[in-house]
Scaffold this motif. Structure first.
Motif, PDB file in Angstrom:
ATOM      1  N   CYS A  98       8.554   4.211 -41.666  1.00 50.92           N
ATOM      2  CA  CYS A  98       9.946   3.906 -41.354  1.00 50.92           C
ATOM      3  C   CYS A  98      10.159   2.393 -41.302  1.00 50.92           C
ATOM      4  N   LEU A  99       9.190   1.662 -40.718  1.00 51.88           N
ATOM      5  CA  LEU A  99       9.327   0.204 -40.651  1.00 51.88           C
ATOM      6  C   LEU A  99       9.364  -0.394 -42.047  1.00 51.88           C
ATOM      7  N   ILE A 100       8.436   0.062 -42.911  1.00 51.00           N
ATOM      8  CA  ILE A 100       8.409  -0.451 -44.278  1.00 51.00           C
ATOM      9  C   ILE A 100       9.721  -0.138 -44.982  1.00 51.00           C
ATOM     10  N   LEU A 101      10.215   1.093 -44.746  1.00 49.21           N
ATOM     11  CA  LEU A 101      11.457   1.503 -45.386  1.00 49.21           C
ATOM     12  C   LEU A 101      12.605   0.597 -44.970  1.00 49.21           C
ATOM     13  N   ILE A 102      12.690   0.308 -43.663  1.00 48.89           N
ATOM     14  CA  ILE A 102      13.783  -0.539 -43.182  1.00 48.89           C
ATOM     15  C   ILE A 102      13.682  -1.934 -43.794  1.00 48.89           C
ATOM     16  N   LYS A 103      12.430  -2.444 -43.864  1.00 44.16           N
ATOM     17  CA  LYS A 103      12.239  -3.772 -44.443  1.00 44.16           C
ATOM     18  C   LYS A 103      12.687  -3.801 -45.908  1.00 44.16           C
ATOM     19  N   GLU A 104      12.269  -2.772 -46.649  1.00 43.53           N
ATOM     20  CA  GLU A 104      12.617  -2.735 -48.075  1.00 43.53           C
ATOM     21  C   GLU A 104      14.123  -2.577 -48.271  1.00 43.53           C
ATOM     22  N   VAL A 105      14.740  -1.712 -47.427  1.00 41.16           N
ATOM     23  CA  VAL A 105      16.188  -1.525 -47.532  1.00 41.16           C
ATOM     24  C   VAL A 105      16.899  -2.838 -47.274  1.00 41.16           C
ATOM     25  N   PHE A 106      16.412  -3.574 -46.290  1.00 45.77           N
ATOM     26  CA  PHE A 106      17.013  -4.866 -45.966  1.00 45.77           C
ATOM     27  C   PHE A 106      16.919  -5.822 -47.151  1.00 45.77           C
ATOM     28  N   LYS A 107      15.694  -5.956 -47.707  1.00 43.12           N
ATOM     29  CA  LYS A 107      15.499  -6.879 -48.822  1.00 43.12           C
ATOM     30  C   LYS A 107      16.373  -6.504 -50.006  1.00 43.12           C
ATOM     31  N   ALA A 108      16.344  -5.198 -50.347  1.00 41.43           N
ATOM     32  CA  ALA A 108      17.021  -4.769 -51.558  1.00 41.43           C
ATOM     33  C   ALA A 108      18.537  -4.830 -51.389  1.00 41.43           C
ATOM     34  N   ASN A 109      19.020  -4.617 -50.140  1.00 39.53           N
ATOM     35  CA  ASN A 109      20.453  -4.706 -49.912  1.00 39.53           C
ATOM     36  C   ASN A 109      20.971  -6.096 -50.231  1.00 39.53           C
TER      37      ASN A 109
END
Lengths: 103, 167
Positions: free
Chosen positions: B71-82
């Motif tokens: 979940c942490l990795i997912l949030i980080k990736e979502v943040f970057k990609a957004n």
């Protein structure tokens, strides 16, 4: 101390609103259904996430913030599912051969 | 079989009851009794739905840890990609290159597959369109976005969750 917290909350909420705006602009500017799906679902999910995070920080750890957290989890679960349903129906309607898009 | 039945009932009841308490926002006797009754009714009503899950998995404490990590990795990736997509949307010339691509299905369990599909859709720039045992059909704003999914940290974290990859 409260000032710092309020500033952080404000930053989160402003960030969330910014991504909502990006979603709306994307919805208008993007060329076709799929690209528009990208703009709206992503930006809205992320915007909602930031706004709700801000609200949780503002509330502190109470039952209300737990409720907000649950709302956030369900939004993050349902938005991609809805996006998936719309995208799939669009794909079936306008790309009649599912095999050929594989390349 | 019997054990998994009992476990399913207990899990469903406890999670429903916890959900009720959080929604009710206060802990008093009437609240608890009503919540317990409602949870029990729902469990009885959906008895035949609970135990379809035949995929056996041995429980260990590493699984929830990996899940949180994911979940942490997912949030980080979502943040970057957004941020990438926001730049793309707001730039005067949108240099889009919408692509369909089939990527190989890395996962085996149904739950993880559904979760992975949702994760792909949550990551801006990519959208899951269809999925089966062998491949996932992904639509991307840019081909790079799809490459990010195919080889990026999210997919690795999912395979780690499934025990395919050691940490």
């Amino acid at each position: 101390m409260t000032i710092i917290r309020e500033i952080i909350v404000a930053l989160f909420i402003i960030g969330g609103l910014f991504f909502y705006v990006v979603g709306a602009v994307g919805l208008i500017r993007m060329p076709d259904v799929f690209c528009r799906m990208h703009a709206t679902t992503k930006a809205d999910t992320f915007g909602a996430g930031l706004v709700f995070t801000g609200l949780i920080i503002w509330q502190g750890f109470t039952f209300v913030s737990l409720n907000i957290f649950i709302v956030m989890v369900f939004i993050w679960l349902t938005m991609p599912t809805a996006a998936h349903a719309i995208a799939k129906s669009e794909y079936i309607n306008h790309h009649h051969d599912p095999e050929e898009a594989g390349e | 079989m019997r054990a998994s039945l009992k476990g399913g009932i207990v899990t469903l009841f406890v999670s429903l009851f916890a959900f009720w308490i959080i929604l009710a926002s206060r802990i008093t006797w009437p609240q608890l009794v009503i919540g317990a009754l409602a949870s029990l009714l729902i469990v009885l009503y959906s008895l035949d739905l609970i135990f379809k899950n035949t995929e056996k998995s041995s429980f260990s404490w590493r699984l929830p840890l990996r899940f949180v990590w994911l979940c942490l990795i997912l949030i980080k990736e979502v943040f970057k990609a957004n941020i990438v997509v926001a730049k793309l949307v707001l730039s005067p010339k949108m240099r889009l290159n919408p692509t369909f691509k089939s990527i190989p299905q890395p996962l085996k369990k149904d739950f993880n597959r559904a979760f992975f599909g949702n994760a792909i859709t949550l990551t801006p720039g990519t959208l899951t369109i269809d999925m089966d045992e062998n491949e996932i059909l992904v639509h991307g704003l840019l081909p790079e976005n799809i490459d990010q999914i195919e080889k990026g940290p999210i997919q690795k974290a999912f395979r780690r969750l499934e025990g395919d990859l050691d940490d």
